[in-house]
Design a protein around this motif. Structure first.
Motif, mmCIF file in Angstrom:
data_model
loop_
_atom_site.group_PDB
_atom_site.id
_atom_site.type_symbol
_atom_site.label_atom_id
_atom_site.label_comp_id
_atom_site.label_asym_id
_atom_site.label_seq_id
_atom_site.Cartn_x
_atom_site.Cartn_y
_atom_site.Cartn_z
ATOM 1 N N GLU A 15 0.860 -1.193 0.000
ATOM 2 C CA GLU A 15 0.000 0.000 0.000
ATOM 3 C C GLU A 15 0.893 1.240 0.000
ATOM 4 O O GLU A 15 2.119 1.141 0.153
ATOM 5 C CB GLU A 15 -0.884 0.010 1.250
ATOM 6 N N SER A 16 0.268 2.403 -0.145
ATOM 7 C CA SER A 16 1.042 3.648 -0.083
ATOM 8 C C SER A 16 1.595 3.844 1.334
ATOM 9 O O SER A 16 0.896 3.576 2.329
ATOM 10 C CB SER A 16 0.161 4.848 -0.451
ATOM 11 N N CYS A 17 2.801 4.369 1.396
ATOM 12 C CA CYS A 17 3.405 4.652 2.704
ATOM 13 C C CYS A 17 2.547 5.643 3.494
ATOM 14 O O CYS A 17 2.550 5.612 4.731
ATOM 15 C CB CYS A 17 4.823 5.181 2.529
ATOM 16 N N SER A 35 14.957 5.234 -0.237
ATOM 17 C CA SER A 35 15.174 6.090 -1.401
ATOM 18 C C SER A 35 13.827 6.211 -2.117
ATOM 19 O O SER A 35 13.241 5.201 -2.511
ATOM 20 C CB SER A 35 16.294 5.553 -2.301
ATOM 21 N N PRO A 37 11.011 7.459 -5.068
ATOM 22 C CA PRO A 37 11.111 7.661 -6.517
ATOM 23 C C PRO A 37 11.638 9.084 -6.737
ATOM 24 O O PRO A 37 11.268 9.992 -6.002
ATOM 25 C CB PRO A 37 9.665 7.531 -6.999
ATOM 26 N N PHE A 59 3.927 15.668 -2.746
ATOM 27 C CA PHE A 59 3.880 14.292 -2.241
ATOM 28 C C PHE A 59 5.052 14.046 -1.269
ATOM 29 O O PHE A 59 4.870 13.509 -0.171
ATOM 30 C CB PHE A 59 3.909 13.312 -3.419
ATOM 31 N N HIS A 198 14.293 -5.150 -10.023
ATOM 32 C CA HIS A 198 13.614 -3.877 -9.743
ATOM 33 C C HIS A 198 14.398 -2.833 -10.530
ATOM 34 O O HIS A 198 15.619 -2.962 -10.681
ATOM 35 C CB HIS A 198 13.658 -3.603 -8.231
ATOM 36 N N PRO A 201 17.077 -0.484 -7.517
ATOM 37 C CA PRO A 201 17.375 -0.937 -6.151
ATOM 38 C C PRO A 201 18.677 -0.316 -5.652
ATOM 39 O O PRO A 201 19.538 0.037 -6.445
ATOM 40 C CB PRO A 201 17.569 -2.451 -6.327
ATOM 41 N N ASP A 223 11.013 1.509 6.023
ATOM 42 C CA ASP A 223 11.293 1.934 4.648
ATOM 43 C C ASP A 223 9.961 2.205 3.951
ATOM 44 O O ASP A 223 9.224 1.274 3.610
ATOM 45 C CB ASP A 223 12.091 0.876 3.877
ATOM 46 N N ALA A 226 9.747 0.561 -0.280
ATOM 47 C CA ALA A 226 10.567 -0.645 -0.086
ATOM 48 C C ALA A 226 11.112 -1.242 -1.371
ATOM 49 O O ALA A 226 12.095 -1.972 -1.342
ATOM 50 C CB ALA A 226 9.760 -1.690 0.660
ATOM 51 N N GLY A 227 10.441 -1.004 -2.518
ATOM 52 C CA GLY A 227 10.911 -1.608 -3.769
ATOM 53 C C GLY A 227 11.073 -3.105 -3.606
ATOM 54 O O GLY A 227 10.166 -3.819 -3.167
ATOM 55 N N THR A 230 15.142 -4.279 -0.056
ATOM 56 C CA THR A 230 16.543 -4.292 0.402
ATOM 57 C C THR A 230 16.665 -3.885 1.878
ATOM 58 O O THR A 230 17.418 -4.514 2.628
ATOM 59 C CB THR A 230 17.402 -3.361 -0.480
ATOM 60 N N GLU A 246 5.158 -0.687 0.054
ATOM 61 C CA GLU A 246 5.445 -0.688 -1.386
ATOM 62 C C GLU A 246 4.117 -0.793 -2.135
ATOM 63 O O GLU A 246 3.334 -1.708 -1.864
ATOM 64 C CB GLU A 246 6.389 -1.841 -1.746
ATOM 65 N N THR A 247 3.862 0.111 -3.078
ATOM 66 C CA THR A 247 2.572 0.128 -3.774
ATOM 67 C C THR A 247 2.478 -0.951 -4.854
ATOM 68 O O THR A 247 1.399 -1.486 -5.091
ATOM 69 C CB THR A 247 2.316 1.504 -4.432
HETATM 70 C C1 LIG Z 1 13.711 4.041 -5.677
HETATM 71 S S1 LIG Z 1 12.547 2.751 -5.516
HETATM 72 C C2 LIG Z 1 13.067 1.953 -4.015
HETATM 73 C C3 LIG Z 1 14.035 0.817 -4.269
HETATM 74 C C4 LIG Z 1 14.467 0.084 -2.999
HETATM 75 N N1 LIG Z 1 15.335 0.896 -2.176
HETATM 76 C C5 LIG Z 1 15.196 -1.217 -3.363
HETATM 77 O O1 LIG Z 1 16.361 -1.382 -2.971
HETATM 78 O O2 LIG Z 1 14.611 -2.062 -4.076
HETATM 79 C C6 LIG Z 1 11.061 3.551 -5.042
HETATM 80 C C7 LIG Z 1 9.850 2.631 -4.877
HETATM 81 O O3 LIG Z 1 8.756 3.392 -4.346
HETATM 82 C C8 LIG Z 1 7.551 2.777 -4.786
HETATM 83 N N2 LIG Z 1 6.468 3.738 -4.510
HETATM 84 C C9 LIG Z 1 6.036 4.797 -5.241
HETATM 85 N N3 LIG Z 1 5.080 5.483 -4.596
HETATM 86 C C10 LIG Z 1 4.887 4.856 -3.397
HETATM 87 C C11 LIG Z 1 4.069 5.105 -2.260
HETATM 88 N N4 LIG Z 1 3.196 6.132 -2.215
HETATM 89 N N5 LIG Z 1 4.158 4.270 -1.193
HETATM 90 C C12 LIG Z 1 4.999 3.203 -1.212
HETATM 91 N N6 LIG Z 1 5.808 2.907 -2.273
HETATM 92 C C13 LIG Z 1 5.759 3.732 -3.333
HETATM 93 C C14 LIG Z 1 7.838 2.459 -6.233
HETATM 94 O O4 LIG Z 1 6.965 1.454 -6.720
HETATM 95 C C15 LIG Z 1 9.306 1.998 -6.166
HETATM 96 O O5 LIG Z 1 9.390 0.596 -6.067
#
Ligand SMILES: C[S@@+](CC[C@H](N)C(=O)[O-])C[C@H]1O[C@@H](n2cnc3c(N)ncnc32)[C@H](O)[C@@H]1O
Length: 271
Positions: A15-17, A35, A37, A59, A198, A201, A223, A226-227, A230, A246-247
């Motif tokens: 779900e969304s953080c 990290s 997006p 956001f 991914h 990552p 986190d 989470a992607g 990791t 993670e969405t």
């Molecule tokens: C930069 S990546 C993170 C990668 C992670 N650190 C890894 O090692 O795999 C950002 C992630 O945020 C997710 N994302 C985007 N909007 C989100 C939200 N509102 N809540 C949770 N996750 C979200 C994306 O689907 C993406 O997988």
């Protein structure tokens, strides 16, 4: 309504953080490592990474405020963001801005105290830091002073704390002397993650360093992005409790599998 703390711990939420944080009580998280997006046009599953800057930074501001609410006094935040440092890249797209300064501004206006700055140098051979890995083709002119630009082999890890610079609770530290001497240098050398299940990552080394330097054993580490999982995997390896959001369903499943594999290894008699 905040949920019982125990129901949230050692779980990854698909779900969304913003929704996960809404279910957390105040003053709950010891450390966030993440990290987000970056709004640089990466092709994520189900997430548009090319938004208007105003929408994107609105956001990020909501995330920064949510994290502030759920973090304990003295808790820390480690935010991995790229350097977008030259007008060649920024000039190519109206969505791009110079990074990392907007993140420092936004987190500071949501009351986070900016504490420190690490530079991750993406070196593919730690013992030979001049062997870099990363995108190396952004120059403007080849072998000519006509219009050259710097190629970027760096990412930033911005460190913030909430209210107090010192952890408010006592705990057990697991950082070795060698690790402490290495991790407190503000230039970190380690390679990028080569597993491409991914699109963006970070390697395990990044959350490992952050959690060993900034939290006690058994800390609650969150986190929000989470992607591929990791950060929670690094938590299992390094005896921290994790919460992650993670969405994307695909990335979420990948994260859950990775964490279960790691938990299975740890529970073996010699794991
Ligand atoms: C930069 S990546 C993170 C990668 C992670 N650190 C890894 O090692 O795999 C950002 C992630 O945020 C997710 N994302 C985007 N909007 C989100 C939200 N509102 N809540 C949770 N996750 C979200 C994306 O689907 C993406 O997988």
């Amino acid at each position: 309504m905040p949920e019982e703390k125990e129901e949230l711990i050692n779980r990854i939420f698909n779900e969304s953080c913003l929704d996960t944080m809404a279910r957390m009580p105040e003053n709950f998280i010891d450390l966030t490592i993440t990290s987000p997006p970056y709004n640089v046009g990466i092709k994520y599953d189900g997430y548009n990474d090319s938004r208007h800057p105003e929408e994107y930074f609105d956001f990020i501001k909501k995330v920064a405020s949510g994290l502030y609410r759920v973090t304990k006094k003295g808790g820390r935040l480690c935010l991995n963001v790229p350097f977008i440092g030259n007008s060649y890249l920024v000039g190519k797209s109206q969505e791009l801005q110079f990074y990392p300064s907007p993140f420092i501004d936004i987190f500071s206006t949501t009351n986070w105290i900016f504490r420190d700055f690490f530079v991750w140098i993406k070196s593919s051979e730690p013992e030979n830091p001049n062997i870099f890995s990363g995108n190396s083709t952004t120059w403007g002119s080849w072998l000519s002073p006509s219009c050259p630009y710097a190629r970027c082999f760096l990412e930033a890890i911005l460190i913030f704390h909430k209210e107090d610079k010192t952890l408010q609770e006592k705990g057990i530290s697991d950082i070795t002397k060698e690790e402490f001497l290495e991790y407190t240098k503000n230039a970190w050398y380690f390679p990028v993650e080569t597993n491409r299940e991914h699109p963006a990552p970070y390697p395990l080394e990044l959350p490992k360093r952050c959690m060993k330097l900034f939290s006690w054993v058994n800390a609650i580490v969150y986190d929000p992005f989470a992607g591929s999982g990791t950060t929670p995997v690094a938590c299992v390896k390094n005896k921290r409790r994790y919460i992650a959001s993670e969405t994307s369903e695909g990335y979420y499943k990948r994260a859950v599998w990775r964490v279960r594999d790691e938990e299975a290894v740890i529970s073996l008699p010699f794991g």
